[in-house]
Design an enzyme around this catalytic site. Structure first.
Site, PDB file in Angstrom:
ATOM      1  N   ASP A  39      31.728  54.026  38.651  1.00  0.00           N
ATOM      2  CA  ASP A  39      33.139  53.609  38.607  1.00  0.00           C
ATOM      3  C   ASP A  39      33.632  53.361  40.031  1.00  0.00           C
TER       4      ASP A  39
ATOM      5  N   LYS B 165      38.052  38.382  29.765  1.00  0.00           N
ATOM      6  CA  LYS B 165      37.190  39.123  28.827  1.00  0.00           C
ATOM      7  C   LYS B 165      36.375  38.148  27.973  1.00  0.00           C
TER       8      LYS B 165
ATOM      9  N   ARG C  69      57.331  39.637  27.505  1.00  0.00           N
ATOM     10  CA  ARG C  69      56.133  39.318  28.307  1.00  0.00           C
ATOM     11  C   ARG C  69      55.850  37.822  28.184  1.00  0.00           C
TER      12      ARG C  69
ATOM     13  N   PHE D  72      40.238  55.232  30.705  1.00  0.00           N
ATOM     14  CA  PHE D  72      40.670  55.797  29.411  1.00  0.00           C
ATOM     15  C   PHE D  72      39.522  55.876  28.393  1.00  0.00           C
TER      16      PHE D  72
ATOM     17  N   LYS E  38      50.449  51.849  29.929  1.00  0.00           N
ATOM     18  CA  LYS E  38      50.298  51.213  28.612  1.00  0.00           C
ATOM     19  C   LYS E  38      51.364  51.742  27.644  1.00  0.00           C
TER      20      LYS E  38
ATOM     21  N   THR F 195      37.261  43.032  23.598  1.00  0.00           N
ATOM     22  CA  THR F 195      38.571  43.289  23.004  1.00  0.00           C
ATOM     23  C   THR F 195      38.905  42.243  21.941  1.00  0.00           C
ATOM     24  N   ASP F 196      39.747  42.619  20.996  1.00  0.00           N
ATOM     25  CA  ASP F 196      40.200  41.639  19.992  1.00  0.00           C
ATOM     26  C   ASP F 196      41.086  40.565  20.626  1.00  0.00           C
ATOM     27  N   GLU F 197      41.546  40.818  21.872  1.00  0.00           N
ATOM     28  CA  GLU F 197      42.446  39.840  22.506  1.00  0.00           C
ATOM     29  C   GLU F 197      41.739  38.522  22.807  1.00  0.00           C
TER      30      GLU F 197
ATOM     31  N   TYR G  65      59.556  45.187  25.037  1.00  0.00           N
ATOM     32  CA  TYR G  65      59.563  43.758  25.352  1.00  0.00           C
ATOM     33  C   TYR G  65      60.120  42.959  24.167  1.00  0.00           C
TER      34      TYR G  65
ATOM     35  N   ILE H 256      31.145  47.270  40.236  1.00  0.00           N
ATOM     36  CA  ILE H 256      30.154  46.523  39.442  1.00  0.00           C
ATOM     37  C   ILE H 256      29.920  45.115  39.991  1.00  0.00           C
TER      38      ILE H 256
ATOM     39  N   TYR I 188      44.005  38.156  31.452  1.00  0.00           N
ATOM     40  CA  TYR I 188      43.141  39.272  31.045  1.00  0.00           C
ATOM     41  C   TYR I 188      42.208  38.846  29.920  1.00  0.00           C
ATOM     42  N   SER I 189      42.796  38.317  28.825  1.00  0.00           N
ATOM     43  CA  SER I 189      41.935  37.993  27.676  1.00  0.00           C
ATOM     44  C   SER I 189      40.988  36.848  28.018  1.00  0.00           C
TER      45      SER I 189
ATOM     46  N   THR J 134      36.313  41.309  38.763  1.00  0.00           N
ATOM     47  CA  THR J 134      35.696  42.458  38.071  1.00  0.00           C
ATOM     48  C   THR J 134      35.170  42.065  36.690  1.00  0.00           C
TER      49      THR J 134
HETATM   50  P1  NAD Z   1      41.099  51.474  32.040  1.00  0.00           P
HETATM   51  O1  NAD Z   1      41.882  50.495  32.862  1.00  0.00           O
HETATM   52  O2  NAD Z   1      41.722  52.748  31.609  1.00  0.00           O
HETATM   53  O3  NAD Z   1      39.763  51.859  32.825  1.00  0.00           O
HETATM   54  C1  NAD Z   1      38.981  50.923  33.531  1.00  0.00           C
HETATM   55  C2  NAD Z   1      38.007  51.679  34.424  1.00  0.00           C
HETATM   56  O4  NAD Z   1      37.177  50.707  35.092  1.00  0.00           O
HETATM   57  C3  NAD Z   1      38.687  52.504  35.529  1.00  0.00           C
HETATM   58  O5  NAD Z   1      38.070  53.778  35.626  1.00  0.00           O
HETATM   59  C4  NAD Z   1      38.443  51.688  36.793  1.00  0.00           C
HETATM   60  O6  NAD Z   1      38.357  52.485  37.979  1.00  0.00           O
HETATM   61  C5  NAD Z   1      37.109  51.030  36.472  1.00  0.00           C
HETATM   62  N1  NAD Z   1      36.881  49.793  37.225  1.00  0.00           N
HETATM   63  C6  NAD Z   1      37.759  48.765  37.396  1.00  0.00           C
HETATM   64  N2  NAD Z   1      37.193  47.818  38.172  1.00  0.00           N
HETATM   65  C7  NAD Z   1      35.940  48.253  38.463  1.00  0.00           C
HETATM   66  C8  NAD Z   1      34.870  47.695  39.223  1.00  0.00           C
HETATM   67  N3  NAD Z   1      34.981  46.499  39.840  1.00  0.00           N
HETATM   68  N4  NAD Z   1      33.717  48.396  39.316  1.00  0.00           N
HETATM   69  C9  NAD Z   1      33.595  49.619  38.714  1.00  0.00           C
HETATM   70  N5  NAD Z   1      34.579  50.187  38.021  1.00  0.00           N
HETATM   71  C10 NAD Z   1      35.737  49.504  37.881  1.00  0.00           C
HETATM   72  O7  NAD Z   1      40.586  50.629  30.796  1.00  0.00           O
HETATM   73  P2  NAD Z   1      40.319  51.093  29.286  1.00  0.00           P
HETATM   74  O8  NAD Z   1      41.583  50.975  28.531  1.00  0.00           O
HETATM   75  O9  NAD Z   1      39.564  52.365  29.279  1.00  0.00           O
HETATM   76  O10 NAD Z   1      39.373  49.903  28.801  1.00  0.00           O
HETATM   77  C11 NAD Z   1      37.961  50.006  28.944  1.00  0.00           C
HETATM   78  C12 NAD Z   1      37.326  48.743  28.391  1.00  0.00           C
HETATM   79  O11 NAD Z   1      37.674  48.597  27.023  1.00  0.00           O
HETATM   80  C13 NAD Z   1      37.803  47.477  29.082  1.00  0.00           C
HETATM   81  O12 NAD Z   1      36.685  46.619  29.242  1.00  0.00           O
HETATM   82  C14 NAD Z   1      38.815  46.874  28.123  1.00  0.00           C
HETATM   83  O13 NAD Z   1      38.825  45.471  28.226  1.00  0.00           O
HETATM   84  C15 NAD Z   1      38.242  47.318  26.796  1.00  0.00           C
HETATM   85  N6  NAD Z   1      39.231  47.498  25.704  1.00  0.00           N
HETATM   86  C16 NAD Z   1      40.342  48.275  25.886  1.00  0.00           C
HETATM   87  C17 NAD Z   1      41.221  48.472  24.837  1.00  0.00           C
HETATM   88  C18 NAD Z   1      42.440  49.344  24.988  1.00  0.00           C
HETATM   89  O14 NAD Z   1      43.250  49.428  24.050  1.00  0.00           O
HETATM   90  N7  NAD Z   1      42.617  50.073  26.090  1.00  0.00           N
HETATM   91  C19 NAD Z   1      40.974  47.864  23.595  1.00  0.00           C
HETATM   92  C20 NAD Z   1      39.824  47.081  23.436  1.00  0.00           C
HETATM   93  C21 NAD Z   1      38.957  46.906  24.504  1.00  0.00           C
HETATM   94  P1  TYD Z   2      49.909  47.321  26.035  1.00  0.00           P
HETATM   95  O1  TYD Z   2      49.819  48.789  25.835  1.00  0.00           O
HETATM   96  O2  TYD Z   2      50.105  46.783  27.414  1.00  0.00           O
HETATM   97  O3  TYD Z   2      48.599  46.679  25.346  1.00  0.00           O
HETATM   98  P2  TYD Z   2      48.242  45.114  25.016  1.00  0.00           P
HETATM   99  O4  TYD Z   2      49.170  44.241  25.731  1.00  0.00           O
HETATM  100  O5  TYD Z   2      46.853  44.994  25.539  1.00  0.00           O
HETATM  101  O6  TYD Z   2      48.318  45.000  23.529  1.00  0.00           O
HETATM  102  O7  TYD Z   2      51.097  46.756  25.138  1.00  0.00           O
HETATM  103  C1  TYD Z   2      51.117  46.976  23.734  1.00  0.00           C
HETATM  104  C2  TYD Z   2      52.328  46.240  23.175  1.00  0.00           C
HETATM  105  O8  TYD Z   2      53.505  46.875  23.666  1.00  0.00           O
HETATM  106  C3  TYD Z   2      52.410  44.786  23.618  1.00  0.00           C
HETATM  107  O9  TYD Z   2      52.929  44.011  22.532  1.00  0.00           O
HETATM  108  C4  TYD Z   2      53.414  44.800  24.755  1.00  0.00           C
HETATM  109  C5  TYD Z   2      54.339  45.946  24.388  1.00  0.00           C
HETATM  110  N1  TYD Z   2      54.931  46.691  25.522  1.00  0.00           N
HETATM  111  C6  TYD Z   2      56.306  46.887  25.567  1.00  0.00           C
HETATM  112  O10 TYD Z   2      57.044  46.475  24.676  1.00  0.00           O
HETATM  113  N2  TYD Z   2      56.812  47.611  26.613  1.00  0.00           N
HETATM  114  C7  TYD Z   2      56.036  48.085  27.619  1.00  0.00           C
HETATM  115  O11 TYD Z   2      56.569  48.698  28.582  1.00  0.00           O
HETATM  116  C8  TYD Z   2      54.606  47.888  27.560  1.00  0.00           C
HETATM  117  C9  TYD Z   2      53.727  48.395  28.648  1.00  0.00           C
HETATM  118  C10 TYD Z   2      54.107  47.174  26.485  1.00  0.00           C
END
Ligand code: NAD
Ligand code: TYD
Length: 348
Positions: free
Chosen positions: A33, A157, A276, A11, A192, A125-127, A210, A60, A153-154, A100
């Site tokens: 990737d 990270k 959750r 993403f 998500k 991440t802020d998590e 949730y 990676i 997860y957090s 990973t």
């Molecule tokens: P995502 O799950 O959409 O994408 C992760 C990508 O990493 C995928 O393309 C996957 O194929 C690749 N990947 C996974 N394992 C791998 C490995 N071992 N080697 C190479 N590639 C690998 O995640 P995202 O939401 O785009 O998040 C990207 C980064 O940003 C993450 O590090 C996440 O912790 C961080 N982040 C995400 C959010 C959010 O809201 N999505 C917020 C803050 C930080």
């Molecule tokens: P998510 O998108 O999984 O991000 P994060 O857990 O990293 O913040 O979830 C965002 C919020 O939405 C989190 O409080 C959990 C909630 N949630 C639901 O209520 N229903 C769902 O099906 C999902 C996936 C998340």
């Protein structure tokens, strides 16, 4: 300049690749990737057509493969997005998150030392700060907030962040870390909250909220996150951590109701389901440091960004329908098997 972007088929990484190709067209982007379930090569279709872009499939955490890529591609900057990123999956199966997110990061850091780079940037991440109480809206995460994680997860990270800081202190590796709040926007994987709710609502399926839905997330439009990372890798100071967020706090239930209203669907689709485990209550970022140090400010208000995101999912049905049907996972072999700018490095 050669920029190695790991996790660029996901993403935020893919949005960052498009941001760089648009704003720094002279730079070369190499995307590394593994294409896990979350990586989708169709997302990078437009990038594949550019001369300054190259895709390499690798893990990676595969040290020999990573070293080979550093030898041949000679990156000046490494931006690590690659991660297992879904909290619910980490609760079911923590191990791949350690492999990973922790081991993978350590391999990248070793490669950066061995082949000397100008900058390693860790997308965190802020998590890592844990959560804030719902009844204290005056509290925010700053860069000084102690790490205090809730989910596997957090925790993974935060472990990676600690390694990055250790490599800066011990080996003087020029590292930076950014800790961003929840992102939303195009190419968000449908497991998500926001994309799941849009797609379920379009199909008149139940929207699983949730618990009470009162948990709060601080939403940032993905392009604003990409702009912040771009500033940090070019102007940020080595050794620093930068929080990224835009003061867009919303309760989950309100986000879901906004989506339903925008699509003209009834609130009766909402279904409260079991909460959750260890569910973080509230995330909220104080972005003062990145604003003062680098002049970053978010451009997209939640009200605009959510409408733009819903429209993107309406306009790009083929993208998410391929994910739901599972077809996207055959796409790499089917479409790109013999293309010269695609490589696969594996020593496993
Ligand atoms: P995502 O799950 O959409 O994408 C992760 C990508 O990493 C995928 O393309 C996957 O194929 C690749 N990947 C996974 N394992 C791998 C490995 N071992 N080697 C190479 N590639 C690998 O995640 P995202 O939401 O785009 O998040 C990207 C980064 O940003 C993450 O590090 C996440 O912790 C961080 N982040 C995400 C959010 C959010 O809201 N999505 C917020 C803050 C930080
Ligand atoms: P998510 O998108 O999984 O991000 P994060 O857990 O990293 O913040 O979830 C965002 C919020 O939405 C989190 O409080 C959990 C909630 N949630 C639901 O209520 N229903 C769902 O099906 C999902 C996936 C998340």
């Amino acid at each position: 300049m050669n920029i190695l972007v790991t996790g660029g088929a996901g993403f935020i990484g893919s949005n960052f690749i498009y941001y760089e190709l648009k704003n720094h067209p002279a730079d070369n982007i190499i995307c590394l990737d593994k294409l896990t379930y979350a990586g989708n090569l169709q997302t990078l279709d437009r990038a594949m057509k550019k001369d300054h872009f190259k895709f390499i499939r690798a893990d990676i955490a595969d040290r020999r493969a990573v070293y080979r890529i550093f030898e041949t591609e000679k990156p000046d900057i490494v931006v690590n997005f690659a991660a297992e990123s879904h909290v619910d999956r980490s609760i079911e199966n923590p191990e791949i998150f350690l492999q990973t997110n922790v081991i993978g990061t350590s391999v990248l850091l070793d490669a950066c030392r061995k082949y000397s780079i100008d900058r390693y940037h860790q997308v965190s991440t802020d998590e890592v700060y844990g959560d804030l109480p719902l009844d204290r809206p005056d509290l925010f995460f700053t860069e000084e907030t102690p790490l205090h994680t809730s989910s596997p997860y957090s925790a993974s990270k935060a472990s990676a962040d600690l390694l990055v800081m250790a490599y800066h202190r011990t080996y003087k590796l020029p590292t930076t870390i950014s800790r961003c709040s929840n992102n939303y926007g195009p190419y968000h994987f449908p497991e998500k909250l926001i994309p799941l709710m849009i797609i379920n609502a379009l199909a008149d399926k139940k929207l699983p909220v949730y618990g009470t839905g009162e948990n709060v997330r601080d939403w940032l439009y993905v392009e604003d996150h990409c702009a912040a990372i771009d500033l940090i890798i070019r102007k940020g100071r080595p050794g620093e951590v930068y929080n990224i967020g835009g003061h867009n706090e919303r309760r989950n239930i309100d986000v879901v109701k906004t989506i339903l209203a925008a699509l003209g669907k009834p609130e009766s689709l909402i279904e409260h389901v079991a909460d959750r485990k260890g569910h973080d209550r509230r995330y909220a970022i104080d972005p003062t440091k990145i604003h003062d140090a680098l002049g970053w400010l978010p451009e997209t208000k939640f009200e605009d960004g959510i409408q733009r995101t819903i429209q993107w999912y309406l306009d790009n049905r083929a993208w998410w329908e391929a994910i739901i049907s599972g077809d996207y996972q055959n796409y790499y072999e089917k479409m790109y098997g013999n293309r010269p700018r695609l490589m696969e490095y594996s020593t496993l």
